[in-house]
Scaffold this active site. Structure first.
Site, PDB file in Angstrom:
ATOM      1  N   GLY A   1      -0.826   1.038  14.341  1.00 55.18           N
ATOM      2  CA  GLY A   1       0.562   0.765  14.058  1.00 55.18           C
ATOM      3  C   GLY A   1       1.342   0.198  15.063  1.00 55.18           C
TER       4      GLY A   1
ATOM      5  CD  GLU B   1      -8.010   4.691  12.548  1.00 55.76           C
ATOM      6  OE1 GLU B   1      -6.826   4.547  12.023  1.00 55.76           O
ATOM      7  OE2 GLU B   1      -8.867   5.254  12.185  1.00 55.76           O
TER       8      GLU B   1
ATOM      9  NE  ARG C   1       3.547  -8.496   7.252  1.00 57.21           N
ATOM     10  CZ  ARG C   1       4.601  -8.129   8.241  1.00 57.21           C
ATOM     11  NH1 ARG C   1       5.120  -9.262   8.633  1.00 57.21           N
ATOM     12  NH2 ARG C   1       5.088  -7.103   8.735  1.00 57.21           N
TER      13      ARG C   1
ATOM     14  CB  CYS D   1       7.342 -19.345 -10.514  1.00 61.95           C
ATOM     15  SG  CYS D   1       6.968 -20.804 -10.473  1.00 61.95           S
ATOM     16  CD  GLU D   2       8.545 -13.275  -7.712  1.00 62.86           C
ATOM     17  OE1 GLU D   2       7.470 -12.854  -8.194  1.00 62.86           O
ATOM     18  OE2 GLU D   2       9.265 -12.689  -7.048  1.00 62.86           O
TER      19      GLU D   2
ATOM     20  N   GLY E   1      -4.630  -2.820  14.155  1.00 63.37           N
ATOM     21  CA  GLY E   1      -4.978  -3.811  13.253  1.00 63.37           C
ATOM     22  C   GLY E   1      -4.096  -5.023  13.858  1.00 63.37           C
ATOM     23  NE  ARG E   2       1.987  -4.982  12.378  1.00 60.81           N
ATOM     24  CZ  ARG E   2       2.387  -5.058  10.910  1.00 60.81           C
ATOM     25  NH1 ARG E   2       2.768  -6.087  10.415  1.00 60.81           N
ATOM     26  NH2 ARG E   2       2.316  -3.879  10.347  1.00 60.81           N
TER      27      ARG E   2
ATOM     28  CE1 TYR F   1       5.325  -3.683   3.381  1.00 64.23           C
ATOM     29  CE2 TYR F   1       4.634  -5.895   4.480  1.00 64.23           C
ATOM     30  CZ  TYR F   1       4.188  -4.726   3.905  1.00 64.23           C
ATOM     31  OH  TYR F   1       3.169  -4.421   3.428  1.00 64.23           O
TER      32      TYR F   1
ATOM     33  CE1 TYR G   1      -2.547  -4.597   7.353  1.00 66.01           C
ATOM     34  CE2 TYR G   1      -1.158  -5.003   9.543  1.00 66.01           C
ATOM     35  CZ  TYR G   1      -2.156  -4.214   8.626  1.00 66.01           C
ATOM     36  OH  TYR G   1      -2.802  -3.362   9.237  1.00 66.01           O
TER      37      TYR G   1
HETATM   38  N1  LLP Z   1      -5.175   3.107  10.537  1.00 71.91           N
HETATM   39  C1  LLP Z   1      -4.913   3.199   9.299  1.00 71.91           C
HETATM   40  C2  LLP Z   1      -5.382   4.401   8.686  1.00 71.91           C
HETATM   41  C3  LLP Z   1      -4.141   2.534   8.606  1.00 71.91           C
HETATM   42  O1  LLP Z   1      -3.724   2.727   7.297  1.00 71.91           O
HETATM   43  C4  LLP Z   1      -3.512   1.238   9.275  1.00 71.91           C
HETATM   44  C5  LLP Z   1      -2.774   0.398   8.519  1.00 71.91           C
HETATM   45  C6  LLP Z   1      -3.992   1.181  10.681  1.00 71.91           C
HETATM   46  C7  LLP Z   1      -4.848   1.802  11.133  1.00 71.91           C
HETATM   47  C8  LLP Z   1      -3.292  -0.270  11.411  1.00 71.91           C
HETATM   48  O2  LLP Z   1      -2.142  -0.555  11.297  1.00 71.91           O
HETATM   49  P1  LLP Z   1      -1.378  -1.717  12.220  1.00 71.91           P
HETATM   50  O3  LLP Z   1      -2.186  -1.268  13.607  1.00 71.91           O
HETATM   51  O4  LLP Z   1      -2.064  -2.966  11.694  1.00 71.91           O
HETATM   52  O5  LLP Z   1       0.089  -1.436  12.144  1.00 71.91           O
HETATM   53  N2  LLP Z   1       0.941  -4.577   5.212  1.00 71.91           N
HETATM   54  C9  LLP Z   1       1.739  -3.905   6.122  1.00 71.91           C
HETATM   55  C10 LLP Z   1       1.001  -3.241   7.009  1.00 71.91           C
HETATM   56  C11 LLP Z   1       0.239  -1.821   6.192  1.00 71.91           C
HETATM   57  C12 LLP Z   1      -0.447  -1.025   7.297  1.00 71.91           C
HETATM   58  C13 LLP Z   1      -1.330  -0.313   6.630  1.00 71.91           C
HETATM   59  N3  LLP Z   1      -2.085   0.479   7.067  1.00 71.91           N
HETATM   60  C14 LLP Z   1       2.524  -5.152   6.861  1.00 71.91           C
HETATM   61  O6  LLP Z   1       2.443  -6.185   6.498  1.00 71.91           O
HETATM   62  O7  LLP Z   1       3.283  -4.977   7.722  1.00 71.91           O
END
Ligand code: LLP
Length: 450
Positions: free
Chosen positions: A265, A307, A346, A377-378, A309-310, A350, A407
């Site tokens: 996150g 964990e 996104r 088309c939106e 991701g982004r 959001y 994402y």
């Molecule tokens: N761990 C779990 C269990 C998760 O569900 C997620 C993200 C992460 C780690 C990684 O989160 P990050 O570090 O990437 O924020 N589509 C949305 C974000 C959805 C996140 C879903 N879960 C966006 O584009 O902002």
């Protein structure tokens, strides 16, 4: 495929004060004197010409550097890359080589990872609603940990673990901490679908149930409070709550859980001036709270998992579009590009906005605020609103959008059957295709008849 596109040797070095507006770009990004930008030593305009548009460029070294930064900040923790941000074979490979684990949430992500050679024991399986196939695949390939997200999953999982073996599991709990950049990505409180509540006792109930299952080995607790969190405080509060629950489990069941996973996150900046999460501060405060909290509760310090991701892949990606139309209606100027909500949902989901940049030519025209829209088309297919672009921006121009690594393509859709863009890796002056463009033939092949 590999091409060599060296940076313009006359390119000036990037000034430290972001007068070039590249602070949210990969750190390798360099403007050139002819109006282009190179990423990983590769010309973006050249990549667009060679591979077509829209196109996503991924800076391999930026991804690897981010992995290393995480491992250096958390040397004793498991750093697990959240594949949902973006996964392809090359990314799985880079992350594996950099010593990270992998968070997957479907049999599809899992299969891609293990068939690329990712060690299954370093994989964590997530999902609030895992299908029978998800669970079977996870057990069959031997993932390290499965994170249980509902009570009904416990018996389903226990029933498929082969006799004589035990599956390591964690329980995803809801710590009751509100954080995250948008309501749709806040997962730390009870009013959303993930995890088991500490407040109403369902987490404790699930834990007692798991401890009665001989084929399941509860190794720890998991939580993920949300996404785009730019401050450390919610993580510290989360660790405090989680340690509190671990102490209660020890008191009730005589079991000191050896692991704690606090999810991801971590925020990145999408536009200059936005905050990102300070990794060093996160490590310092989270590790201090974990040690202090465990000492107060007289618990052994569990092994930590995070964990991201982004924050691993987001800034490594740049999307390049070609302008198809420029239209003035009333007070607004719309600049329409050849991609949009099908490759980046996104903004529509959001309300986030990006900072596009004209690349590929120099313009002496004064900037004026425009709305950059997609081709779909939106009316809600808006990538950037009120952003300054040179007054002479015209069809045929290229626009680059930074912070496009996470994402975007992982959430890409088949809307309007335009086909999903390719992903090109850029590293040390070489460009190579990681994922090819989705062709009309790909699309029509799935549609098998009347
Ligand atoms: N761990 C779990 C269990 C998760 O569900 C997620 C993200 C992460 C780690 C990684 O989160 P990050 O570090 O990437 O924020 N589509 C949305 C974000 C959805 C996140 C879903 N879960 C966006 O584009 O902002």
């Amino acid at each position: 495929m590999s091409i060599s596109l060296s940076p313009d040797p006359a390119a000036p070095a990037r000034p430290p004060d972001d007068t070039e507006g590249l602070s949210v770009w990969p750190s390798s990004a360099l403007p050139t004197t002819d109006g282009d930008v190179t990423v990983g030593g590769v010309s973006l305009a050249g990549t667009a010409d060679r591979f077509g548009t829209p196109v996503y460029i991924l800076d391999e070294d930026e991804v690897r550097d981010r992995c290393r930064a995480y491992r250096a900040a958390f040397p004793d923790a498991d750093v697990v890359y959240a594949a949902k941000a973006f996964l392809c074979r090359a990314v799985a490979h880079w992350v594996m080589e950099e010593g990270l684990g992998l968070d997957v949430c479907s049999a599809g992500e899992l299969a891609l990872a293990v068939t690329t050679g990712f060690p299954p024991e370093r994989i964590v399986m997530h999902g609030n609603a895992k299908s029978p196939e998800d669970l079977l695949t996870a057990v069959r390939v031997g993932v390290g940990r499965i994170v249980v997200d509902s009570t009904s999953e416990i018996a389903r999982l226990a029933a498929i673990v082969p006799p004589g073996t035990r599956q390591q599991i964690m329980v995803r709990v809801v710590p009751g901490i509100a954080a995250g950049g948008h309501t749709k990505v806040r997962t730390g409180t009870d009013d959303q679908k993930f995890g088991l509540s500490i407040a109403d006792g369902s987490a404790q109930h699930a834990i007692a149930k798991i401890l009665g299952q001989p084929h399941l080995e509860l190794v720890g607790l998991h939580c993920h409070i949300g996404s785009q969190i730019a401050t450390v405080k919610p993580y510290v509060a989360t660790v405090r709550r989680m340690v509190g629950l671990m102490a209660r489990i020890r008191d009730q069941h005589g079991l000191a859980l050896p692991q704690l996973d606090i999810g991801g996150g971590h925020a990145i900046a999408y536009r200059p001036g936005e905050d990102s999460l300070d990794l060093a501060a996160l490590a310092e405060r989270v590790l201090a709270e974990l040690e202090d909290g465990c000492a107060r509760a007289r618990l052994p310090v569990p092994r930590l998992t995070i964990e991201p991701g982004r924050a691993v892949i987001g800034t490594a990606g740049v999307a390049v579009y070609r302008v198809l139309a420029v239209k003035r209606t009333g007070e607004r100027i719309f600049v329409a590009v050849d991609g949009g909500m099908s490759d980046n949902p996104r903004p529509a989901l959001y309300g986030v906005r990006y900072a596009p940049r004209l690349i590929g030519r120099c313009s002496a025209s004064e900037s004026r605020p425009v709305t950059v829209v997609g081709r779909h088309c939106e009316a809600g297919d808006v990538l950037a609103d009120g952003v300054p672009l040179p007054g002479d921006v015209r069809p045929g121009d290229l626009l680059a959008i930074p912070a496009a690594g996470a994402y975007h393509l992982s959430m890409a859709s088949g809307y309007n059957l335009v086909g999903r863009p390719p992903v090109i890796a850029a590293v040390r002056g070489n460009a190579r295709v990681l994922v090819r463009r989705e062709s009309l033939e790909d699309i029509s092949r799935r549609d098998i008849g009347l």
